[in-house]
Design a protein around this motif. Structure first.
Motif, PDB file in Angstrom:
ATOM      1  N   PRO A   8      38.517  -3.884 -16.461  1.00  0.00           N
ATOM      2  CA  PRO A   8      39.251  -4.996 -15.854  1.00  0.00           C
ATOM      3  C   PRO A   8      38.347  -5.857 -14.974  1.00  0.00           C
ATOM      4  CG  PRO A   8      39.842  -2.925 -14.797  1.00  0.00           C
ATOM      5  CD  PRO A   8      39.001  -2.580 -15.971  1.00  0.00           C
ATOM      6  N   SER A   9      38.802  -7.063 -14.709  1.00  0.00           N
ATOM      7  CA  SER A   9      38.047  -8.002 -13.898  1.00  0.00           C
ATOM      8  C   SER A   9      37.691  -7.395 -12.541  1.00  0.00           C
ATOM      9  CB  SER A   9      38.873  -9.275 -13.705  1.00  0.00           C
ATOM     10  OG  SER A   9      38.100 -10.242 -13.076  1.00  0.00           O
ATOM     11  N   GLY A  10      36.438  -7.593 -12.129  1.00  0.00           N
ATOM     12  CA  GLY A  10      36.015  -7.109 -10.826  1.00  0.00           C
ATOM     13  C   GLY A  10      35.571  -5.660 -10.814  1.00  0.00           C
ATOM     14  N   CYS A  11      35.474  -5.020 -11.985  1.00  0.00           N
ATOM     15  CA  CYS A  11      35.125  -3.609 -11.993  1.00  0.00           C
ATOM     16  C   CYS A  11      33.616  -3.388 -11.920  1.00  0.00           C
ATOM     17  CB  CYS A  11      35.691  -2.926 -13.232  1.00  0.00           C
ATOM     18  SG  CYS A  11      34.859  -3.408 -14.745  1.00  0.00           S
ATOM     19  N   GLY A  12      32.841  -4.476 -12.021  1.00  0.00           N
ATOM     20  CA  GLY A  12      31.398  -4.337 -11.851  1.00  0.00           C
ATOM     21  C   GLY A  12      30.571  -4.479 -13.119  1.00  0.00           C
ATOM     22  N   LYS A  13      31.168  -5.006 -14.175  1.00  0.00           N
ATOM     23  CA  LYS A  13      30.432  -5.143 -15.437  1.00  0.00           C
ATOM     24  C   LYS A  13      29.226  -6.068 -15.278  1.00  0.00           C
ATOM     25  CE  LYS A  13      34.025  -6.836 -17.557  1.00  0.00           C
ATOM     26  NZ  LYS A  13      35.028  -6.864 -16.484  1.00  0.00           N
ATOM     27  N   SER A  14      29.477  -7.253 -14.717  1.00  0.00           N
ATOM     28  CA  SER A  14      28.368  -8.200 -14.544  1.00  0.00           C
ATOM     29  C   SER A  14      27.334  -7.639 -13.583  1.00  0.00           C
ATOM     30  CB  SER A  14      28.880  -9.538 -13.997  1.00  0.00           C
ATOM     31  OG  SER A  14      29.831 -10.083 -14.856  1.00  0.00           O
ATOM     32  N   THR A  15      27.807  -7.031 -12.528  1.00  0.00           N
ATOM     33  CA  THR A  15      26.899  -6.437 -11.541  1.00  0.00           C
ATOM     34  C   THR A  15      25.975  -5.435 -12.225  1.00  0.00           C
ATOM     35  OG1 THR A  15      28.604  -6.689  -9.861  1.00  0.00           O
ATOM     36  CG2 THR A  15      26.804  -5.171  -9.368  1.00  0.00           C
ATOM     37  N   PHE A  16      26.552  -4.602 -13.084  1.00  0.00           N
ATOM     38  CA  PHE A  16      25.780  -3.595 -13.806  1.00  0.00           C
ATOM     39  C   PHE A  16      24.751  -4.262 -14.712  1.00  0.00           C
ATOM     40  CE2 PHE A  16      25.401  -0.668 -17.504  1.00  0.00           C
ATOM     41  CZ  PHE A  16      24.815   0.391 -16.837  1.00  0.00           C
TER      42      PHE A  16
HETATM   43  N1  ATP Z   1      27.699 -12.061  -4.917  1.00  0.00           N
HETATM   44  C1  ATP Z   1      28.601 -11.139  -4.547  1.00  0.00           C
HETATM   45  N2  ATP Z   1      28.762 -10.820  -3.255  1.00  0.00           N
HETATM   46  C2  ATP Z   1      29.654  -9.887  -2.868  1.00  0.00           C
HETATM   47  N3  ATP Z   1      30.446  -9.221  -3.712  1.00  0.00           N
HETATM   48  C3  ATP Z   1      30.340  -9.499  -5.021  1.00  0.00           C
HETATM   49  C4  ATP Z   1      29.424 -10.478  -5.510  1.00  0.00           C
HETATM   50  N4  ATP Z   1      29.547 -10.553  -6.845  1.00  0.00           N
HETATM   51  C5  ATP Z   1      30.494  -9.664  -7.172  1.00  0.00           C
HETATM   52  N5  ATP Z   1      30.980  -9.027  -6.090  1.00  0.00           N
HETATM   53  C6  ATP Z   1      32.008  -7.970  -6.075  1.00  0.00           C
HETATM   54  O1  ATP Z   1      31.550  -6.880  -6.843  1.00  0.00           O
HETATM   55  C7  ATP Z   1      32.574  -6.364  -7.647  1.00  0.00           C
HETATM   56  C8  ATP Z   1      32.166  -6.410  -9.094  1.00  0.00           C
HETATM   57  O2  ATP Z   1      32.038  -7.757  -9.506  1.00  0.00           O
HETATM   58  P1  ATP Z   1      31.537  -8.158 -10.964  1.00  0.00           P
HETATM   59  O3  ATP Z   1      31.315  -9.626 -10.967  1.00  0.00           O
HETATM   60  O4  ATP Z   1      30.417  -7.307 -11.349  1.00  0.00           O
HETATM   61  O5  ATP Z   1      32.825  -7.817 -11.839  1.00  0.00           O
HETATM   62  P2  ATP Z   1      33.078  -8.024 -13.393  1.00  0.00           P
HETATM   63  O6  ATP Z   1      33.471  -6.715 -13.925  1.00  0.00           O
HETATM   64  O7  ATP Z   1      31.928  -8.703 -14.021  1.00  0.00           O
HETATM   65  O8  ATP Z   1      34.337  -8.980 -13.354  1.00  0.00           O
HETATM   66  P3  ATP Z   1      34.736 -10.139 -14.382  1.00  0.00           P
HETATM   67  O9  ATP Z   1      35.256  -9.463 -15.579  1.00  0.00           O
HETATM   68  O10 ATP Z   1      35.800 -10.888 -13.653  1.00  0.00           O
HETATM   69  O11 ATP Z   1      33.521 -10.957 -14.635  1.00  0.00           O
HETATM   70  C9  ATP Z   1      33.812  -7.182  -7.331  1.00  0.00           C
HETATM   71  O12 ATP Z   1      34.583  -6.472  -6.404  1.00  0.00           O
HETATM   72  C10 ATP Z   1      33.286  -8.439  -6.724  1.00  0.00           C
HETATM   73  O13 ATP Z   1      34.182  -8.942  -5.787  1.00  0.00           O
END
Ligand code: ATP
Ligand code: MG
Lengths: 316, 273
Positions: free
Chosen positions: B58-66
């Motif tokens: 789901p959105s915000g789970c950290g996929k992009s971060t990973f």
């Molecule tokens: N630059 C940032 N500074 C602080 N927190 C962040 C930053 N980028 C992301 N986060 C937080 O880290 C967590 C993971 O975010 P991420 O963007 O990796 O999610 P995601 O799985 O890629 O979501 P989506 O599917 O919406 O792209 C979220 O709780 C988000 O709020």
């Protein structure tokens, strides 16, 4: 359009079953706002037109006595003499020389500062430097004028140019350049910061270094705004009056040599407006012709800026 | 730096493919912090060579971060911190290590972003950019490489007569394929995709998916997607993440047909929430 909108919006806030209310004055209010905005825009347009009309009208009075050809090609400008000459080239050469020196200083310095602030400086540094730059812009130009005359010229004489004249275009141009650095730096930095981070990331992801990203990616992306900043800086340099009037002397000489003193179009206008020539005389009317030349130069500058922006146009 | 077994054990005894996959990278107990926020919580998975690994959740789970840990993208921003290891094979080097230059990492691991982000340059120069960054100046080499990359991204036929045109003139789908070509031109070992089709229409999406399937033979792919069907269509392995944690990692078929965790099943079948 606005009617249906207002109905849709208000219905959202009403309990089910409530009749939809009409908002008869909303339409009127929007019209009023539109009218005020249009008025503001028209004031700007009319002012420009009025200035142009006055300049052209008054210049026509001048050109009854001096032929346009003599004015544009003459290399002697002596309106204050008993036997006056009205060749504008010395004023144009002075204006162009001073502007060129100013831009030679302001463009590289302003651009470098903008790149540093936008791409390299930590947040804390930017928060301090940006307001400082804007503060420099608030310094009255007369202060810069005396800075050029009493500090820069002696400094140049004492160090690298012993023979430099007391009144010279070099010091004036350098100081105008310094005075316009903030304009370029501030506006260019705004343009660079407006470049989306995703574009920078695209370049970094390919292994680019910071300087490469700044120069090869951010700069071209922001080029439209950067060129606008250059054009504005050039316009300010052309229009700058006090600094040249004080530091370059007011002696109209046809020369492009920066070590000599000279008068510029604006410096001459200021000199005459301050009362050296009687109102209504040919010499007095010459300031309108000079004003017209300034207007044309600014126009040409804007056209050049426009062409450059089209040429290097981008999509942000 | 730790040596990794090249033939990993499959979680839960899934049917092994005929040729056991080889790890291109191994993630060990990876944590990531945005300031105080712990966005990744102890993730460990292998990334298999010449296969496609999908990241869903789901959105915000950290996929992009990973994903962005793999090319050290987080280094561009202050107040971020990696903890743990991503060991790149065959070098057996932890690319998150402080002493590893992020630029060296990005030289080998390419990325395609969610929104097409072409540079304000011609089509040709967009693709050539990564090569120029690598110091390649020879016009003939550049021309060859650019053509090869554009062919690889299935864009050559559409743009071969307009290479000097500004990249912004291309359609959204073409721009995204241009960004893929741009990454391909540098011969990356791993290619990261962050929701590469979320800004595209179904036809452009289909062509990108086809492309990803084809690219597998040349490069290891890690793709983030919101679209479950897309994960099922293009990937060989799938990782399901939730709130910064890895819930399940397995062969895509297993994840979609017979997931081990109830949580995964609920998400896959849309009963999530
Ligand atoms: N630059 C940032 N500074 C602080 N927190 C962040 C930053 N980028 C992301 N986060 C937080 O880290 C967590 C993971 O975010 P991420 O963007 O990796 O999610 P995601 O799985 O890629 O979501 P989506 O599917 O919406 O792209 C979220 O709780 C988000 O709020
Ligand atoms: Mg994301």
């Amino acid at each position: 359009m606005s009617q249906s909108n207002s109905l849709a919006v208000s219905s959202g806030h009403l309990a089910p079953g409530t009749a939809l209310r009409r908002a008869p004055f909303r339409h009127l209010k929007e019209k009023l706002i539109e009218f005020v905005l249009l008025g503001a825009a028209l004031v700007a347009v009319f002012t420009t037109i009025a200035i142009t009309v006055v300049l052209v009208y008054e210049s026509l009075g001048f050109f009854e006595f001096v032929s346009l050809w003599d004015f544009l090609t003459g290399t002697v400008w002596t309106p204050l003499f008993a036997e006056p000459n009205y060749g504008v080239l010395p004023l144009i050469s002075g204006t162009l020389t001073v502007t060129a020196i100013a831009l030679a200083v302001a463009v590289p310095m302003g651009t470098t500062i903008a790149i540093y602030l936008s791409e390299f400086a930590p947040h804390s540094v930017r928060e301090v430097v940006k307001p400082l730059l804007e503060l420099i812009q608030a310094v009255p130009t007369i202060v810069f004028g005396y800075f050029a005359l009493l500090f820069v010229t002696p400094l140049l004489q004492d160090t690298i140019m012993p023979g430099l004249a007391g009144f010279n275009m070099l010091a004036a141009g350098l100081v105008i350049g310094i005075a316009t650095v903030p304009t370029i730096a501030s506006l260019s930095e705004d343009a660079m910061r407006a470049v989306p981070m995703s574009v920078r990331e695209g370049a970094y992801a390919l292994g680019a270094h910071k300087l490469g990203v700044a120069w090869k990616i951010v700069m071209p992306s922001a080029i439209s705004g950067v060129i606008a900043a250059y054009v504005l800086a050039a316009a300010r340099a052309i229009g700058e009056t006090m600094i040249v009037a004080i530091a370059a002397g007011q002696n109209a000489v046809f020369t492009f040599n920066p070590t000599e003193g000279a008068a510029t179009l604006t410096a001459f206008i200021a000199q005459v407006s301050l009362g050296d020539l009687p109102h209504g005389s040919v010499g007095y009317r010459s300031i309108f012709a000079c004003g017209l030349v300034l207007l044309v130069m600014t126009l040409v500058l804007n056209v050049i800026g426009h062409v450059l922006r089209r040429r290097y146009r981008e999509a942000y | 730096m730790v040596t990794e077994t090249s033939s990993p054990v499959f979680p839960g005894g899934a049917t092994e493919p005929v040729v056991p996959p080889v790890a291109k990278a191994q993630v060990h107990d990876l944590n990531f912090f945005y300031g105080e926020l712990r966005a990744l919580k102890g993730i460990s998975i292998p990334i298999y060579k010449h296969l496609v690994t999908a990241l869903i959740g789901p959105s915000g789970c950290g996929k992009s971060t990973f994903l962005r840990c793999f090319n050290r993208m987080h280094d561009l921003y202050p107040n971020t911190r990696y903890d743990g290891r991503i060991v790149l094979m065959p070098d057996n080097v932890n690319i998150l290590h402080r002493e590893v230059d992020p630029i060296e990492v990005r030289m080998r691991i390419g990325m395609v972003f969610q929104k097409p982000n072409p540079f304000p340059k011609s089509i040709f120069e967009n693709v050539a950019y990564g090569l120029r960054v690598r110091g390649i100046r020879n016009r003939a080499v550049l021309t060859d490489k650019v053509e090869e990359a554009l062919r690889g991204a299935a864009l050559w036929d559409e743009v071969k007569d307009r290479l000097a045109e500004l990249a912004f003139n291309l359609s959204g789908g073409q721009q995204q394929r241009l960004c893929i070509a741009r990454a391909l031109a540098t011969d990356p070992e791993i290619l990261l995709f962050d929701e590469p089709t979320s800004a595209l229409d179904p036809i452009a999406t289909a062509s990108i998916e086809e492309l990803i399937a084809d690219l597998r033979s040349k490069v290891t792919i890690l793709i983030v997607t919101h679209n479950m069907q897309q994960a099922a269509r293009v990937s060989d392995y799938t990782a399901y993440m939730y709130l910064g944690e890895l819930i399940e990692f397995d062969r895509t078929q297993t994840i979609f047909v017979k997931p081990k965790k109830k949580q995964t099943e609920d998400y896959i079948t849309g009963r999530f929430g």
